[in-house]
Design a protein around this motif. Structure first.
Motif, PDB file in Angstrom:
ATOM      1  N   ALA A  16     -38.974  29.376  14.887  1.00  0.00           N
ATOM      2  CA  ALA A  16     -38.419  28.019  14.890  1.00  0.00           C
ATOM      3  C   ALA A  16     -38.600  27.379  13.525  1.00  0.00           C
ATOM      4  CB  ALA A  16     -39.088  27.164  15.958  1.00  0.00           C
ATOM      5  N   LEU A  17     -37.586  26.652  13.091  1.00  0.00           N
ATOM      6  CA  LEU A  17     -37.673  25.907  11.839  1.00  0.00           C
ATOM      7  C   LEU A  17     -36.784  24.674  11.923  1.00  0.00           C
ATOM      8  CD1 LEU A  17     -34.839  26.656  10.109  1.00  0.00           C
ATOM      9  CD2 LEU A  17     -36.044  28.825   9.891  1.00  0.00           C
ATOM     10  N   ILE A  18     -36.995  23.748  11.023  1.00  0.00           N
ATOM     11  CA  ILE A  18     -36.207  22.516  10.969  1.00  0.00           C
ATOM     12  C   ILE A  18     -35.576  22.408   9.588  1.00  0.00           C
ATOM     13  CG2 ILE A  18     -36.298  19.984  10.947  1.00  0.00           C
ATOM     14  CD1 ILE A  18     -38.434  20.134  13.095  1.00  0.00           C
ATOM     15  N   ARG A  19     -34.281  22.148   9.574  1.00  0.00           N
ATOM     16  CA  ARG A  19     -33.562  21.972   8.310  1.00  0.00           C
ATOM     17  C   ARG A  19     -32.865  20.617   8.306  1.00  0.00           C
ATOM     18  NH1 ARG A  19     -28.263  22.184   9.339  1.00  0.00           N
ATOM     19  NH2 ARG A  19     -27.412  23.554  10.953  1.00  0.00           N
ATOM     20  N   ASN A  20     -32.492  20.173   7.101  1.00  0.00           N
ATOM     21  CA  ASN A  20     -31.746  18.923   6.979  1.00  0.00           C
ATOM     22  C   ASN A  20     -30.268  19.227   6.745  1.00  0.00           C
ATOM     23  OD1 ASN A  20     -31.592  19.687   4.285  1.00  0.00           O
ATOM     24  ND2 ASN A  20     -33.004  18.108   3.550  1.00  0.00           N
ATOM     25  N   LEU A  21     -29.492  18.212   6.369  1.00  0.00           N
ATOM     26  CA  LEU A  21     -28.039  18.385   6.255  1.00  0.00           C
ATOM     27  C   LEU A  21     -27.613  19.230   5.058  1.00  0.00           C
ATOM     28  CD1 LEU A  21     -26.757  14.823   7.276  1.00  0.00           C
ATOM     29  CD2 LEU A  21     -26.577  16.944   8.580  1.00  0.00           C
ATOM     30  N   THR A  22     -28.473  19.371   4.061  1.00  0.00           N
ATOM     31  CA  THR A  22     -28.165  20.280   2.960  1.00  0.00           C
ATOM     32  C   THR A  22     -28.807  21.646   3.190  1.00  0.00           C
ATOM     33  OG1 THR A  22     -30.003  19.335   1.690  1.00  0.00           O
ATOM     34  CG2 THR A  22     -27.803  18.497   1.219  1.00  0.00           C
ATOM     35  N   TRP A  23     -29.309  21.842   4.391  1.00  0.00           N
ATOM     36  CA  TRP A  23     -29.892  23.107   4.860  1.00  0.00           C
ATOM     37  C   TRP A  23     -31.163  23.488   4.119  1.00  0.00           C
ATOM     38  CZ3 TRP A  23     -26.364  27.087   7.582  1.00  0.00           C
ATOM     39  CH2 TRP A  23     -25.457  26.394   8.402  1.00  0.00           C
ATOM     40  N   ASP A  24     -31.870  22.472   3.610  1.00  0.00           N
ATOM     41  CA  ASP A  24     -33.214  22.704   3.108  1.00  0.00           C
ATOM     42  C   ASP A  24     -34.134  22.914   4.304  1.00  0.00           C
ATOM     43  OD1 ASP A  24     -32.540  22.260   0.389  1.00  0.00           O
ATOM     44  OD2 ASP A  24     -32.614  20.096   0.733  1.00  0.00           O
ATOM     45  N   VAL A  25     -34.967  23.921   4.253  1.00  0.00           N
ATOM     46  CA  VAL A  25     -35.939  24.174   5.315  1.00  0.00           C
ATOM     47  C   VAL A  25     -37.149  23.281   5.061  1.00  0.00           C
ATOM     48  CG1 VAL A  25     -37.417  25.881   6.422  1.00  0.00           C
ATOM     49  CG2 VAL A  25     -35.141  26.539   5.596  1.00  0.00           C
ATOM     50  N   LEU A  26     -37.374  22.331   5.960  1.00  0.00           N
ATOM     51  CA  LEU A  26     -38.433  21.344   5.777  1.00  0.00           C
ATOM     52  C   LEU A  26     -39.722  21.733   6.481  1.00  0.00           C
ATOM     53  CD1 LEU A  26     -36.380  18.044   6.281  1.00  0.00           C
ATOM     54  CD2 LEU A  26     -36.725  19.378   4.194  1.00  0.00           C
ATOM     55  N   ALA A  27     -39.613  22.503   7.568  1.00  0.00           N
ATOM     56  CA  ALA A  27     -40.800  22.890   8.326  1.00  0.00           C
ATOM     57  C   ALA A  27     -40.496  24.170   9.101  1.00  0.00           C
ATOM     58  CB  ALA A  27     -41.222  21.769   9.276  1.00  0.00           C
TER      59      ALA A  27
END
Length: 273
Positions: free
Chosen positions: A121-132
């Motif tokens: 599992a991971l979380i990304r933002n709208l520019t598809w940076d992996v934040l966590a």
């Protein structure tokens, strides 16, 4: 005769106004006989006339536009859920989402990721940076902690990392679908320096990205199954699901689960290394 919707709107606005703390918002506490802000203070904050706002609370001001309703929601310090409820009960639709580019996640979201182990599992933002990400994502996909922050990006890794390409057995087929989804997210946040830099970098370093990006195709299809192979292990498959994060529509939770028992065994083997 007042409509039921107008009466409901008036009651909602009045109760929301009375919950506000004048002192916290910089208003004087002198000569206040009732809790909350005064009607004229809300009207001033929302940039509408006191008379109209008063009529709205009394259930006789008509139906305000989405723009006015949004200004009133901000004046009343409504949360995202309260604003959505206000729009749904007044206009019959949700408010237009104002996307922002987040750069970090809360400890609560990290706790959720950790709780999903051994599923990836991971979380990304709208520019598809992996934040966590969780331990499974680091062990099976990429150990993002070893990468510079600038390189923790799904698109950069997929199109610019030879190792990522080698491990994805259906890389070519997935490339077009990935770009289609990425294009939709970029449209949500709009043009800015960061998105322009990212697209230019991908365009310059990947002929495949440049080809599909120039096609401007938006597909309804999604990548449902990923076929991967890592050194020292058999081929395995992961079922892919994604979810918007509550209160943060600009964040996306990506979860990968083994398709069958064989895939589960391979993942357990990789996790034990």
């Amino acid at each position: 005769m007042k409509s039921k919707a107008a009466t409901h709107l008036g009651t909602f606005l009045k109760e929301a106004r009375e919950r506000l703390d004048p002192q916290m918002l910089g208003y004087s506490m002198t000569r206040r006989r009732t809790p909350g802000l005064r009607r004229e203070e809300i009207a001033q904050r929302a940039n509408i006339s006191v008379t109209w706002y008063t009529w709205l609370e009394q259930g006789r001001g008509g139906t305000p536009s989405a723009e006015v309703l949004n200004r009133i929601a901000k004046a009343l310090e409504l949360s995202a859920q309260q604003t959505e409820y206000l729009f749904l009960t007044t206009l019959g639709r949700s408010p237009q989402i104002q996307y922002q580019l987040k750069e970090e996640v809360t400890p609560r979201l990290q706790h959720i990721l950790d709780g999903l182990n051994p599923n990836i599992a991971l979380i990304r933002n709208l520019t598809w940076d992996v934040l966590a990400w969780n331990r499974a994502a680091a062990m099976i996909l990429t150990d993002y902690s070893l990468l510079p922050e600038h390189e923790r990006n799904v698109m950069r890794l997929f199109f610019m990392s030879p190792e990522t390409r080698q491990h994805n057995l259906e890389w070519q087929n997935n490339a077009q679908l990935l770009i289609s989804s990425f294009r939709a997210d970029i449209a949500r946040i709009g043009d800015n320096a960061k998105t322009t830099e990212l697209i230019n970098e991908l365009y310059a370093n990947s002929e495949v990205f440049a080809y599909y990006w120039d096609n401007h195709e938006i597909s309804d299809n999604q990548i449902d199954i990923k076929r991967l192979q890592k050194p020292g292990a058999d081929e395995f498959r992961l079922a892919y699901s994604s979810f918007n994060v509550s209160d943060s529509p600009e964040l996306n939770l990506m979860v990968f689960t083994p398709v069958d028992e064989h895939d589960k065994e391979v993942i357990e083997q990789l996790m034990s290394f």
